[in-house]
Design a protein around this motif. Structure first.
Motif, short mmCIF file in Angstrom:
data_model
loop_
_atom_site.label_atom_id
_atom_site.label_comp_id
_atom_site.label_asym_id
_atom_site.label_seq_id
_atom_site.Cartn_x
_atom_site.Cartn_y
_atom_site.Cartn_z
N PHE A 144 -6.12 7.12 -5.09
CA PHE A 144 -6.72 7.66 -3.69
C PHE A 144 -7.42 8.89 -4.05
O PHE A 144 -7.62 9.14 -5.22
CB PHE A 144 -4.83 8.13 -3.05
N GLU A 194 -8.69 1.70 -2.19
CA GLU A 194 -8.45 1.39 -1.20
C GLU A 194 -10.88 1.69 -0.89
O GLU A 194 -11.30 2.60 -1.39
CB GLU A 194 -8.53 1.82 0.22
N HIS A 222 0.53 -1.35 -0.17
CA HIS A 222 -0.21 -0.27 0.16
C HIS A 222 1.27 1.34 0.10
O HIS A 222 1.30 1.52 1.19
CB HIS A 222 -0.42 -0.30 1.07
N HIS A 281 -4.98 -0.21 7.97
CA HIS A 281 -4.77 1.31 8.80
C HIS A 281 -4.73 0.39 10.33
O HIS A 281 -5.30 1.30 10.93
CB HIS A 281 -5.51 2.23 8.45
N HIS A 318 1.44 5.11 -1.84
CA HIS A 318 1.06 6.08 -3.54
C HIS A 318 1.52 6.91 -4.13
O HIS A 318 2.55 8.07 -4.10
CB HIS A 318 -0.27 7.37 -3.19
#
Ligand SMILES: [Zn+2]
Length: 280
Positions: A34, A105, A7, A167, A9
């Motif tokens: 994102f 996500e 994960h 997370h 970006h």
């Protein structure tokens, strides 16, 4: 140490980052869709972004010896966008692309009804596209948000082994461990998890179904945090095999469920896992 950051970006990162990541052992990444940091002003902005994750970013990564796949979705933050329905209508054709290894996500940000509808719609798309799902958990009221996310996943009939709940922290890891879903941890410089706390969680819960990521983006973050966790694990007495499981085999196993994870390369006779490619 070989590392798969599940994960990150990269669109928000520089070529120096790619270079440093490769030097640290990163050989593969998954970049989930994102948000921009500011609202998008038109539909084309979403589609150009998806196309960049499928085309430009893998090309950029490959120049630094890093294999790039993506997860596509309407991000929870953008599920409140008035173009939500339009984006969701376009998404299925993007999920057919070879480089897409998950839907993500998805999940909750501010826990609004709009977010819930987008979350459920995209879980259904994951089922139809036969893709695993990356679920973002909200930063505020994380325990309730994580619980509710697990309930939505279960109600959608998603098999838990095809879901990665991300997370996580000490208060939320237990319920996800019990659910049978994969557990994701984002290691940030000053919020969420740090390497020491991550090692303590691995000691308590073991290394199965555990994924560690940097979630690096345009905010304060560090794409080398995965390597720091690997080093912290070794310093704490974990073996090389444990590190390899968490930082390589687990992400390969999770995203491999897409049937599209491709870690081969034609150059230098090595694949992205550092193995010699067998000819013939
Ligand atoms: Zn993210």
């Amino acid at each position: 140490m070989r590392i798969f950051d599940p994960h990150i970006h990269m669109t928000s990162r520089t070529t120096d980052d790619y270079q440093r990541m490769h030097e640290a052992g990163v050989r593969a990444v998954v970049e989930p869709a994102f948000w921009l940091g500011q609202p998008r002003t038109n539909m084309g902005s979403f589609l150009d972004y998806f196309d960049a994750l499928l085309g430009w970013e893998p090309y950029r990564a490959a120049q630094y010896g890093i294999r790039h796949h993506c997860a596509l979705a309407l991000n929870p933050k953008e599920a409140n966008d008035r173009r939500c329905a339009e984006v969701l209508a376009e998404l299925p054709r993007y999920l057919l692309k070879d480089a897409v290894v998950a839907v993500g996500e998805v999940g909750y940000d501010s826990v609004t009804p709009e977010e819930e509808r987008a979350f459920e719609a995209q879980l259904a798309m994951a089922g139809e596209s036969d893709l695993p799902v990356l679920v973002h958990t909200p930063h505020r009221d994380k325990v309730a948000g994580t619980r509710r996310s697990l309930d939505v996943v279960k109600a959608a009939g998603m098999p838990p082994e095809r879901v990665l709940v991300d997370h996580l922290n000490e208060p939320t890891v237990g319920m996800v461990a019990d659910s049978g879903c994969w557990m994701g941890f984002s290691i940030y410089p000053d919020t969420k998890m740090d390497p020491g706390r991550m090692v303590a969680i691995l000691r308590e819960y073991g290394t199965a179904r555990m994924l560690v990521n940097s979630a690096a983006d345009w905010g304060r973050s560090d794409p080398l945090k995965t390597r720091e966790v690997g080093d912290a694990m070794l310093a704490a007495g974990f073996g090389q095999d444990d590190v390899d499981q968490v930082l390589w085999h687990n992400p390969v196993a999770f995203y491999g469920q897409s049937g599209r994870l491709d870690l081969r390369t034609g150059s230098a006779g090595l694949d992205y896992a550092g193995n010699t490619i067998k000819r013939g």
